[in-house]
Motif scaffolding. Structure first.
Motif, PDB file in Angstrom:
ATOM      1  N   TYR A 306       1.093   6.365  -6.559  1.00 48.99           N
ATOM      2  CA  TYR A 306       1.688   6.726  -5.296  1.00 48.99           C
ATOM      3  C   TYR A 306       3.167   6.480  -5.395  1.00 48.99           C
ATOM      4  N   VAL A 307       4.038   7.397  -5.340  1.00 45.89           N
ATOM      5  CA  VAL A 307       5.583   7.367  -5.536  1.00 45.89           C
ATOM      6  C   VAL A 307       5.999   7.220  -4.203  1.00 45.89           C
ATOM      7  N   ILE A 308       6.795   6.140  -3.817  1.00 48.40           N
ATOM      8  CA  ILE A 308       7.586   5.815  -2.604  1.00 48.40           C
ATOM      9  C   ILE A 308       9.160   6.006  -2.803  1.00 48.40           C
ATOM     10  N   ASP A 309       9.880   6.691  -2.135  1.00 46.97           N
ATOM     11  CA  ASP A 309      11.137   6.824  -2.056  1.00 46.97           C
ATOM     12  C   ASP A 309      11.604   5.718  -1.548  1.00 46.97           C
ATOM     13  N   ALA A 310      11.879   4.795  -2.035  1.00 46.75           N
ATOM     14  CA  ALA A 310      12.524   3.290  -1.637  1.00 46.75           C
ATOM     15  C   ALA A 310      13.657   3.547  -0.803  1.00 46.75           C
ATOM     16  N   SER A 311      14.375   4.527  -0.978  1.00 45.91           N
ATOM     17  CA  SER A 311      15.789   4.590  -0.252  1.00 45.91           C
ATOM     18  C   SER A 311      15.777   5.248   1.176  1.00 45.91           C
ATOM     19  N   VAL A 312      14.300   5.597   1.690  1.00 46.10           N
ATOM     20  CA  VAL A 312      14.309   5.844   3.098  1.00 46.10           C
ATOM     21  C   VAL A 312      12.990   5.182   3.590  1.00 46.10           C
ATOM     22  N   PRO A 313      13.156   5.154   4.773  1.00 43.48           N
ATOM     23  CA  PRO A 313      12.197   4.134   5.568  1.00 43.48           C
ATOM     24  C   PRO A 313      10.840   4.671   5.353  1.00 43.48           C
ATOM     25  N   LEU A 314       9.683   3.916   5.780  1.00 41.64           N
ATOM     26  CA  LEU A 314       8.242   4.471   5.478  1.00 41.64           C
ATOM     27  C   LEU A 314       8.326   5.397   6.868  1.00 41.64           C
ATOM     28  N   ASP A 315       7.376   6.236   6.880  1.00 43.65           N
ATOM     29  CA  ASP A 315       6.906   7.029   7.956  1.00 43.65           C
ATOM     30  C   ASP A 315       5.381   7.304   8.069  1.00 43.65           C
ATOM     31  N   ILE A 331      -1.770   2.545  -8.316  1.00 41.07           N
ATOM     32  CA  ILE A 331      -0.579   2.062  -8.547  1.00 41.07           C
ATOM     33  C   ILE A 331       0.490   2.483  -7.528  1.00 41.07           C
ATOM     34  N   ILE A 332       1.306   1.700  -7.063  1.00 37.37           N
ATOM     35  CA  ILE A 332       2.369   1.974  -6.012  1.00 37.37           C
ATOM     36  C   ILE A 332       3.862   1.857  -6.852  1.00 37.37           C
ATOM     37  N   LEU A 333       4.462   2.992  -6.887  1.00 35.50           N
ATOM     38  CA  LEU A 333       5.877   2.950  -7.199  1.00 35.50           C
ATOM     39  C   LEU A 333       6.971   3.097  -6.418  1.00 35.50           C
ATOM     40  N   LEU A 334       7.931   2.004  -6.509  1.00 36.77           N
ATOM     41  CA  LEU A 334       9.051   1.976  -5.530  1.00 36.77           C
ATOM     42  C   LEU A 334      10.096   2.762  -6.332  1.00 36.77           C
ATOM     43  N   ASN A 335      10.142   4.257  -6.059  1.00 35.67           N
ATOM     44  CA  ASN A 335      11.349   4.771  -6.822  1.00 35.67           C
ATOM     45  C   ASN A 335      12.672   4.817  -6.304  1.00 35.67           C
ATOM     46  N   LYS A 336      13.657   5.203  -7.253  1.00 42.17           N
ATOM     47  CA  LYS A 336      14.839   5.165  -6.627  1.00 42.17           C
ATOM     48  C   LYS A 336      15.622   3.603  -6.708  1.00 42.17           C
ATOM     49  N   SER A 337      15.079   2.830  -7.506  1.00 41.82           N
ATOM     50  CA  SER A 337      15.785   1.586  -7.664  1.00 41.82           C
ATOM     51  C   SER A 337      17.253   1.549  -7.882  1.00 41.82           C
ATOM     52  N   ASP A 338      17.678   2.577  -8.535  1.00 43.82           N
ATOM     53  CA  ASP A 338      19.060   2.721  -8.779  1.00 43.82           C
ATOM     54  C   ASP A 338      19.889   3.089  -7.611  1.00 43.82           C
ATOM     55  N   LEU A 339      19.458   3.285  -6.437  1.00 45.30           N
ATOM     56  CA  LEU A 339      20.105   3.494  -5.141  1.00 45.30           C
ATOM     57  C   LEU A 339      20.090   2.211  -4.335  1.00 45.30           C
ATOM     58  N   SER A 340      20.567   2.298  -3.170  1.00 50.93           N
ATOM     59  CA  SER A 340      20.336   1.042  -2.027  1.00 50.93           C
ATOM     60  C   SER A 340      19.012   1.525  -1.356  1.00 50.93           C
ATOM     61  N   THR A 341      18.131   0.467  -1.492  1.00 51.38           N
ATOM     62  CA  THR A 341      16.606   0.550  -1.092  1.00 51.38           C
ATOM     63  C   THR A 341      16.574  -0.117   0.192  1.00 51.38           C
ATOM     64  N   VAL A 342      15.718   0.664   0.878  1.00 53.14           N
ATOM     65  CA  VAL A 342      15.348  -0.202   2.353  1.00 53.14           C
ATOM     66  C   VAL A 342      13.885  -0.441   2.447  1.00 53.14           C
ATOM     67  N   VAL A 343      13.247  -0.145   1.373  1.00 57.40           N
ATOM     68  CA  VAL A 343      11.713  -0.580   1.253  1.00 57.40           C
ATOM     69  C   VAL A 343      11.428  -1.331   0.129  1.00 57.40           C
TER      70      VAL A 343
END
Length: 458
Positions: A306-315, A331-343
């Motif tokens: 399960y891929v989560i875009d960590a740069s935007v809030p959960l909905d 397995i949950i992946l908090l993706n886009k760790s190279d950006l500013s994350t909010v999750v």
């Protein structure tokens, strides 16, 4: 007919350095005598010692076809336990066909798929489980699958099944003898003794059945579905794992509308990867179909990533997915760790308790941790082959389950104080189910179905 002499090209039908034409049967030596010419023209190749190699030429009448090496193997010490000849010729498609045509013209017939291995089984050289492992060796997708298939080819399943059947047959014979001669053979106290024996055999079969899940996964691969909202980075992850731009990646949400399937080798195991449409509520008819298919695939998967875009809030879509994976390997992946994350991990854990990793599919970071997590989840950190028997064949699994059910009926009959002849009926049923695994009792249509899956020449 069983004793027909058969022939086939045993190597791939594509240009290569060498091609092999295999001949087996009662007339195999006569066929090679008719078409082979060596340096010693007065000596027939059939008069030479077995398991020897000879240099010469294949002729169709007076026409020289090819320069060859011929392997001479006389019965019974051959793969089929019949006289066998292998012609090593040049690997051009046309020349292989010409050599095969010449062999057939001089007394052989074209072999059916798997007919050489079928003859090995019919002639008692291998049992049915070993025969099936031959095609598994050919189709192996990773190191474990290969080693497991080779182990079965050497007879590990056969030996285990024969041991269980031998003990069951002993008890069947004892019951029948006691029923026929009650004056001399007493059954007093026997039901309790039989219960312990059957319970032990049930445990052995259950142990084999428990290996079938890992066996199936290691043979066929882990069916893995990548799930997430649109634009979460699912397709980017697929491309990273595959090592090529397999999926189209854009900033436009909903780019992936159908499922994409790829297979990768992950440190000795196989992952059957499925990238799916992004999960969200949509009015787009095509995208709706894609979302439905995504959830169907995820429902049948061994593993959900399960891929989560960590740069935007959960909905709401994230909450629906997290609820869906609660009872699945995931397995949950908090993706886009190279950006500013909010999750972050603590927030996700409020809703679901799964392994959570931080990655960047774009920068290829965190991928090694993902690989190690998958291995740990399914194989306790290691993918290694030991002496344990793994059941990798669905036919074997079903027959083992049938045998186990029959043995449990025996135990039920003992508990219910049923007559002893009830025991032997269910014991015989278990004995016959196990016999079908190794081919002690097998019908022609089942045999034809099994060997039809083989490639030509094997």
């Amino acid at each position: 007919m069983k004793n027909d002499t058969i022939a086939a090209i045993a190597t791939a039908m594509s240009p290569s350095g060498i091609g092999i034409i295999r001949i087996s049967g009662d007339d195999a030596l006569e066929v090679i005598d008719r078409i082979y010419r060596g340096k010693n023209k007065d000596k027939k190749i059939s008069d030479c010692h077995t398991h020897t190699i000879h240099y010469g030429y294949i002729y169709d009448g007076d026409e020289k076809i090819d320069e060859v090496m011929v392997l001479l193997m006389k019965a019974p010490n051959t793969y089929t336990r019949e006289d066998t000849v292998e012609i090593d010729c040049h690997g051009g498609v046309y020349v292989m066909k010409r050599v095969l045509e010449t062999v057939i013209k001089n007394g052989a017939r074209p072999a059916e798929p798997g007919e050489f291995t079928k003859r090995a089984f019919l002639n008692g050289r291998i049992d049915l489980s070993q025969a099936e492992s031959v095609i598994d060796v050919i189709n192996s997708k990773n190191d474990f699958a290969l080693k497991s298939s080779l182990s079965q080819l050497s007879g590990t399943v056969l030996n285990s099944i024969k041991e269980i059947r031998g003990e069951l047959l002993h008890e069947i014979a004892f019951i029948e003898s006691a029923l026929d001669d009650p004056e001399h053979i007493s059954l007093e106290g026997y039901p309790q003794k039989l219960y312990a024996i059957v319970d032990n055999k049930c445990r052995e079969i259950d142990s084999l059945l428990k290996s079938s899940d890992n066996g199936r996964i290691l043979k066929e691969g882990i069916n893995t579905v990548i799930l997430g909202k649109p634009n979460a980075g699912k397709s980017s992850l697929l491309n990273v794992l595959v090592g090529t731009d397999r999926a189209i990646v854009t900033d436009i949400a909903g780019t992936t509308r159908d499922v994409l399937e790829e297979q990768i080798n992950l440190g000795g195991i196989t992952l059957n990867l499925v990238d799916t449409a992004g999960i969200r509520n949509t009015e787009d008819v095509v995208e709706k179909i894609g979302v439905k298919k995504a959830m169907e695939h995820a429902g049948e998967a061994d593993l959900v990533i399960y891929v989560i875009d960590a740069s935007v809030p959960l909905d709401e879509s994230d909450f629906e997915i997290m609820d869906f994976i609660k009872n699945k390997h995931a397995i949950i992946l908090l993706n886009k760790s190279d950006l500013s994350t909010v999750v972050d991990e603590p927030e996700v854990r409020k809703y679901v308790d799964k392994t959570i990793l931080s990655i960047s599919a774009r920068e290829n970071s965190g991928i090694k941790e993902l690989e190690d997590t998958i291995k740990d989840m399914f194989f306790k950190g290691q993918v290694s082959f030991n002496d344990e028997i793994y059941i990798t064949n669905i036919r074997h699994k079903n027959l083992l389950a049938d045998a186990a059910n029959s043995l449990k009926l025996v135990m039920n009959s003992i508990n219910d104080d049923m007559p002893e002849d009830f025991y032997s009926i269910d014991l015989m049923s278990a004995y016959e189910s196990l016999g079908l695994i190794i081919g002690e009792s097998v019908e022609d249509d089942l045999m034809d179905e099994i060997f039809s899956k083989f490639c030509m020449g094997k």
